[in-house]
Design an enzyme around this catalytic site. Structure first.
Site, PDB file in Angstrom:
ATOM      1  N   ALA A  50      -3.896   7.734  -4.997  1.00  0.00           N
ATOM      2  CA  ALA A  50      -2.501   7.292  -5.121  1.00  0.00           C
ATOM      3  C   ALA A  50      -2.532   5.820  -5.531  1.00  0.00           C
ATOM      4  O   ALA A  50      -2.528   4.918  -4.690  1.00  0.00           O
ATOM      5  CB  ALA A  50      -1.774   7.483  -3.800  1.00  0.00           C
ATOM      6  N   GLY A  95       0.825  -1.206   0.000  1.00  0.00           N
ATOM      7  CA  GLY A  95       0.000   0.000   0.000  1.00  0.00           C
ATOM      8  C   GLY A  95       0.854   1.249   0.000  1.00  0.00           C
ATOM      9  O   GLY A  95       2.051   1.199  -0.302  1.00  0.00           O
ATOM     10  N   ASN A  96       0.255   2.391   0.312  1.00  0.00           N
ATOM     11  CA  ASN A  96       1.006   3.638   0.429  1.00  0.00           C
ATOM     12  C   ASN A  96       0.337   4.532   1.464  1.00  0.00           C
ATOM     13  O   ASN A  96      -0.728   4.197   1.980  1.00  0.00           O
ATOM     14  CB  ASN A  96       1.150   4.331  -0.935  1.00  0.00           C
ATOM     15  N   HIS A  97       0.969   5.667   1.763  1.00  0.00           N
ATOM     16  CA  HIS A  97       0.523   6.508   2.884  1.00  0.00           C
ATOM     17  C   HIS A  97      -0.554   7.529   2.536  1.00  0.00           C
ATOM     18  O   HIS A  97      -0.814   8.424   3.336  1.00  0.00           O
ATOM     19  CB  HIS A  97       1.723   7.234   3.499  1.00  0.00           C
ATOM     20  N   SER A  98      -1.172   7.420   1.364  1.00  0.00           N
ATOM     21  CA  SER A  98      -2.215   8.396   1.020  1.00  0.00           C
ATOM     22  C   SER A  98      -3.330   8.373   2.064  1.00  0.00           C
ATOM     23  O   SER A  98      -3.859   7.316   2.398  1.00  0.00           O
ATOM     24  CB  SER A  98      -2.795   8.070  -0.352  1.00  0.00           C
TER      25      SER A  98
END
Ligand code: CTP
Ligand code: CA
Length: 225
Positions: A100, A33-36
């Site tokens: 994102a 995943g990512n930090h969006s």
């Protein structure tokens, strides 16, 4: 100008906003995943609603509550987000891609939890996801407005201009992450809007809702006869 006096200038217009990260499954309990945070996209949805638009928010996993009045489609992966966007896009006048989206996804998803092995390393093979924005750009009709975001750490403007043209956008919103207070998790953002005519407008650091207002003003200008 009657249009300007109207405080619901987007009444009757359908808008699609994507927000948040995507999660790409590795196995039943793990993902990439990512930090969006999704805050920018949710602020855009709220602002479009206030301007009178009929808003659908396609969102990856976030901790946010969708603004009242927006249709909410919850998705997890880039593939699910693509399917949702493809279904909605033909009926949509305004599309803002603020999600994102993962660029890569595991080539295969293990059907059982991957066990820790004897080896020191583990390699997960990844494959490119579809570029949702570029796919929508290829299908864009004249009366549709398509807006993308760009997150860059170097040669920001050159990369953003390249994405603007490559993805057939009306304008691109370049996120400045160098400045304190701007970016993913915070409540403020600092953007530069670059359009197809080469105009570059840099805005001050401000709350995401005010950033959303600046972006929507640009969209209203584009839709004016
Ligand atoms: N985007 C998308 N689908 C993807 C990847 C990105 O729709 N698979 C969209 C993002 O939502 C954003 C824009 O494309 O609006 C630019 O995303 P960004 O990550 O900055 O650019 P990429 O084209 O993915 O290139 P790179 O990450 O290498 O800079
Ligand atoms: Ca990317």
């Amino acid at each position: 100008n009657e249009y300007f006096d109207d405080n619901r200038p987007l009444a009757g217009k359908k808008a699609l906003v994507t927000a948040g990260p995507t999660y790409e499954a590795i196995d039943p309990v793990r993902f990439i995943g990512n930090h969006s945070s999704g805050k920018m996209g949710y602020a855009l949805a709220a602002e479009l609603l206030q301007l009178g638009a009929d808003v659908t928010l396609v969102s990856g996993p976030t901790h946010l509550v969708p603004p009242a009045g927006a249709a909410h489609i919850a998705v997890t992966s880039a593939g699910e987000m693509l399917d949702a966007c493809l279904a909605l896009f033909p009926q949509t006048t305004i599309t803002i891609m603020s999600a994102a989206v993962a660029d890569y996804t595991p080539k295969t998803v293990a059907d059982k939890k991957i066990k820790k092995g004897e080896e020191e390393g583990l390699t997960i093979e990844l494959t490119k996801t579809a570029d949702i924005l570029a796919t929508l750009g290829q299908r864009k009709q004249n009366e549709q407005v398509l807006v993308g975001f760009a997150l860059e750490t170097h040669d920001e403007q050159a990369h953003a201009v390249d994405k603007l043209h490559r993805k057939n956008l009306d304008f691109i919103v370049l996120n400045t992450i160098r400045d304190e207070g701007a970016g993913f998790a915070g409540d403020t953002n600092k953007i530069t809007i670059i359009d197809r005519n080469g105009s570059v407008e840099a805005f001050d650091l401000k709350p995401k809702r005010d950033v959303a207002r600046d972006i929507c003003s640009r969209i209203i200008q584009l839709l004016e006869p």
